[in-house]
Design a protein around this motif. Structure first.
Motif, PDB file in Angstrom:
ATOM      1  N   HIS A   1     -31.939  39.546   4.304  1.00 22.35           N
ATOM      2  CA  HIS A   1     -31.614  38.146   4.601  1.00 22.35           C
ATOM      3  C   HIS A   1     -32.017  37.233   3.437  1.00 22.35           C
ATOM      4  CE1 HIS A   1     -30.092  38.888   8.558  1.00 22.35           C
ATOM      5  NE2 HIS A   1     -31.206  39.493   8.919  1.00 22.35           N
ATOM      6  N   ILE A   2     -33.139  37.518   2.820  1.00 20.07           N
ATOM      7  CA  ILE A   2     -33.545  36.728   1.646  1.00 20.07           C
ATOM      8  C   ILE A   2     -32.540  36.929   0.530  1.00 20.07           C
ATOM      9  CG2 ILE A   2     -35.304  36.518  -0.172  1.00 20.07           C
ATOM     10  CD1 ILE A   2     -37.390  37.137   2.033  1.00 20.07           C
ATOM     11  N   GLY A   3     -32.066  38.145   0.369  1.00 19.51           N
ATOM     12  CA  GLY A   3     -31.056  38.429  -0.659  1.00 19.51           C
ATOM     13  C   GLY A   3     -29.746  37.691  -0.441  1.00 19.51           C
ATOM     14  N   ASN A   4     -29.492  37.285   0.787  1.00 17.59           N
ATOM     15  CA  ASN A   4     -28.259  36.536   1.090  1.00 17.59           C
ATOM     16  C   ASN A   4     -28.402  35.043   0.821  1.00 17.59           C
ATOM     17  OD1 ASN A   4     -26.676  38.708   1.831  1.00 17.59           O
ATOM     18  ND2 ASN A   4     -27.410  38.676   3.941  1.00 17.59           N
TER      19      ASN A   4
ATOM     20  N   SER B   1     -44.593  48.103  -4.881  1.00 17.84           N
ATOM     21  CA  SER B   1     -43.219  48.499  -5.184  1.00 17.84           C
ATOM     22  C   SER B   1     -42.736  49.581  -4.218  1.00 17.84           C
ATOM     23  CB  SER B   1     -43.113  48.999  -6.622  1.00 17.84           C
ATOM     24  OG  SER B   1     -41.850  49.556  -6.858  1.00 17.84           O
ATOM     25  N   TRP B   2     -43.575  50.547  -3.960  1.00 18.14           N
ATOM     26  CA  TRP B   2     -43.210  51.633  -3.041  1.00 18.14           C
ATOM     27  C   TRP B   2     -42.862  51.061  -1.666  1.00 18.14           C
ATOM     28  CZ3 TRP B   2     -45.329  53.602   1.520  1.00 18.14           C
ATOM     29  CH2 TRP B   2     -44.805  54.822   1.936  1.00 18.14           C
ATOM     30  N   ILE B   3     -43.653  50.103  -1.208  1.00 17.99           N
ATOM     31  CA  ILE B   3     -43.411  49.505   0.103  1.00 17.99           C
ATOM     32  C   ILE B   3     -42.165  48.621   0.076  1.00 17.99           C
ATOM     33  CG2 ILE B   3     -44.313  47.839   1.798  1.00 17.99           C
ATOM     34  CD1 ILE B   3     -47.151  48.915   1.022  1.00 17.99           C
ATOM     35  N   VAL B   4     -42.135  47.666  -0.853  1.00 17.02           N
ATOM     36  CA  VAL B   4     -41.075  46.647  -0.849  1.00 17.02           C
ATOM     37  C   VAL B   4     -39.726  47.225  -1.263  1.00 17.02           C
ATOM     38  CG1 VAL B   4     -40.333  44.464  -1.904  1.00 17.02           C
ATOM     39  CG2 VAL B   4     -42.703  44.750  -1.170  1.00 17.02           C
TER      40      VAL B   4
ATOM     41  N   GLN C   1     -34.334  49.272   0.081  1.00 16.62           N
ATOM     42  CA  GLN C   1     -33.325  50.336   0.070  1.00 16.62           C
ATOM     43  C   GLN C   1     -33.111  50.925   1.461  1.00 16.62           C
ATOM     44  OE1 GLN C   1     -35.085  52.931  -2.943  1.00 16.62           O
ATOM     45  NE2 GLN C   1     -33.340  52.444  -4.246  1.00 16.62           N
ATOM     46  N   ARG C   2     -33.838  50.413   2.418  1.00 17.20           N
ATOM     47  CA  ARG C   2     -33.777  50.834   3.820  1.00 17.20           C
ATOM     48  C   ARG C   2     -34.184  52.298   4.010  1.00 17.20           C
ATOM     49  NH1 ARG C   2     -29.273  46.964   5.138  1.00 17.20           N
ATOM     50  NH2 ARG C   2     -30.476  45.085   5.451  1.00 17.20           N
ATOM     51  N   LYS C   3     -35.133  52.741   3.191  1.00 16.36           N
ATOM     52  CA  LYS C   3     -35.657  54.100   3.331  1.00 16.36           C
ATOM     53  C   LYS C   3     -36.891  54.122   4.233  1.00 16.36           C
ATOM     54  CE  LYS C   3     -34.036  55.824  -1.098  1.00 16.36           C
ATOM     55  NZ  LYS C   3     -34.413  56.359  -2.406  1.00 16.36           N
ATOM     56  N   ARG C   4     -37.581  52.995   4.329  1.00 15.61           N
ATOM     57  CA  ARG C   4     -38.783  52.884   5.158  1.00 15.61           C
ATOM     58  C   ARG C   4     -38.991  51.419   5.516  1.00 15.61           C
ATOM     59  NH1 ARG C   4     -40.392  53.470  -0.257  1.00 15.61           N
ATOM     60  NH2 ARG C   4     -40.216  55.700  -0.274  1.00 15.61           N
ATOM     61  N   PHE C   5     -39.818  51.167   6.491  1.00 11.45           N
ATOM     62  CA  PHE C   5     -40.156  49.806   6.910  1.00 11.45           C
ATOM     63  C   PHE C   5     -38.892  48.966   7.166  1.00 11.45           C
ATOM     64  CE2 PHE C   5     -43.432  51.263   3.844  1.00 11.45           C
ATOM     65  CZ  PHE C   5     -44.455  51.491   4.751  1.00 11.45           C
ATOM     66  N   HIS C   6     -38.141  49.357   8.152  1.00  6.82           N
ATOM     67  CA  HIS C   6     -36.818  48.783   8.404  1.00  6.82           C
ATOM     68  C   HIS C   6     -36.847  47.284   8.727  1.00  6.82           C
ATOM     69  CE1 HIS C   6     -34.963  52.668   7.996  1.00  6.82           C
ATOM     70  NE2 HIS C   6     -35.906  53.168   8.784  1.00  6.82           N
ATOM     71  N   LYS C   7     -37.854  46.825   9.434  1.00  6.96           N
ATOM     72  CA  LYS C   7     -37.921  45.387   9.734  1.00  6.96           C
ATOM     73  C   LYS C   7     -38.122  44.586   8.452  1.00  6.96           C
ATOM     74  CE  LYS C   7     -39.448  45.730  14.485  1.00  6.96           C
ATOM     75  NZ  LYS C   7     -40.471  45.412  15.473  1.00  6.96           N
ATOM     76  N   LEU C   8     -38.974  45.078   7.575  1.00  7.73           N
ATOM     77  CA  LEU C   8     -39.160  44.420   6.277  1.00  7.73           C
ATOM     78  C   LEU C   8     -37.867  44.484   5.471  1.00  7.73           C
ATOM     79  CD1 LEU C   8     -40.864  43.055   4.101  1.00  7.73           C
ATOM     80  CD2 LEU C   8     -41.700  45.327   3.445  1.00  7.73           C
TER      81      LEU C   8
END
Length: 137
Positions: A132-135, A111-114, A119-126
């Motif tokens: 894109h999946i959300g779209n 959860s912390w990672i994903v 939320q675009r707080k970390r791991f920007h490529k992910l």
């Protein structure tokens, strides 16, 4: 089609977890030297994967809010609890609080990672991939 697959994957994965938990611990694979260590560490991964699959399925329906994220964490963790209860009744299996704790830690780390990436707080490529999946809605 991808949207349907992402929605069905968590259910299929939960079925696989249930089936594997119904078998003796060495029924699928036995690793002579590291068997116990590897299988114990899989608790951390197994329910983290479940959380990720639930998160992806949820993304195909709506945006994942902090509240929905908490619900996904609870569902994943409660499935870990149900898995431990199930194993209690299966011969040659065991159920321990330590295993449940490992399950929950795996969920929280995932959860912390994903969610952090979403939320675009970390791991920007992910985070971009999740956007894109959300779209796909």
């Amino acid at each position: 089609m991808l949207k349907i697959i992402l929605r069905v994957l968590p259910l299929l994965y939960m079925i696989v977890i249930f089936i594997l938990s119904s078998m003796p611990a060495d029924a699928v694979v036995e690793l002579p030297r590291w068997d116990s260590l590897i299988k114990e560490s899989l608790h951390l991964v197994e329910f983290g994967i479940l959380y990720i699959l639930l998160f992806l399925a949820a993304l195909t329906i709506k945006e994942v809010s902090p509240r929905l994220n908490l619900i996904l964490i609870l569902i994943s963790s409660l499935y870990g609890l149900s898995d431990e209860v199930h194993q209690y009744f299966v011969p040659y299996r065991s159920a321990t609080v330590i295993d449940l704790i490992k399950d929950v830690i795996g969920v929280l780390v995932a959860s912390w990672i994903v969610f952090g990436a979403y939320q675009r707080k970390r791991f920007h490529k992910l985070g971009n991939l999740l956007y894109h999946i959300g779209n796909l809605k």
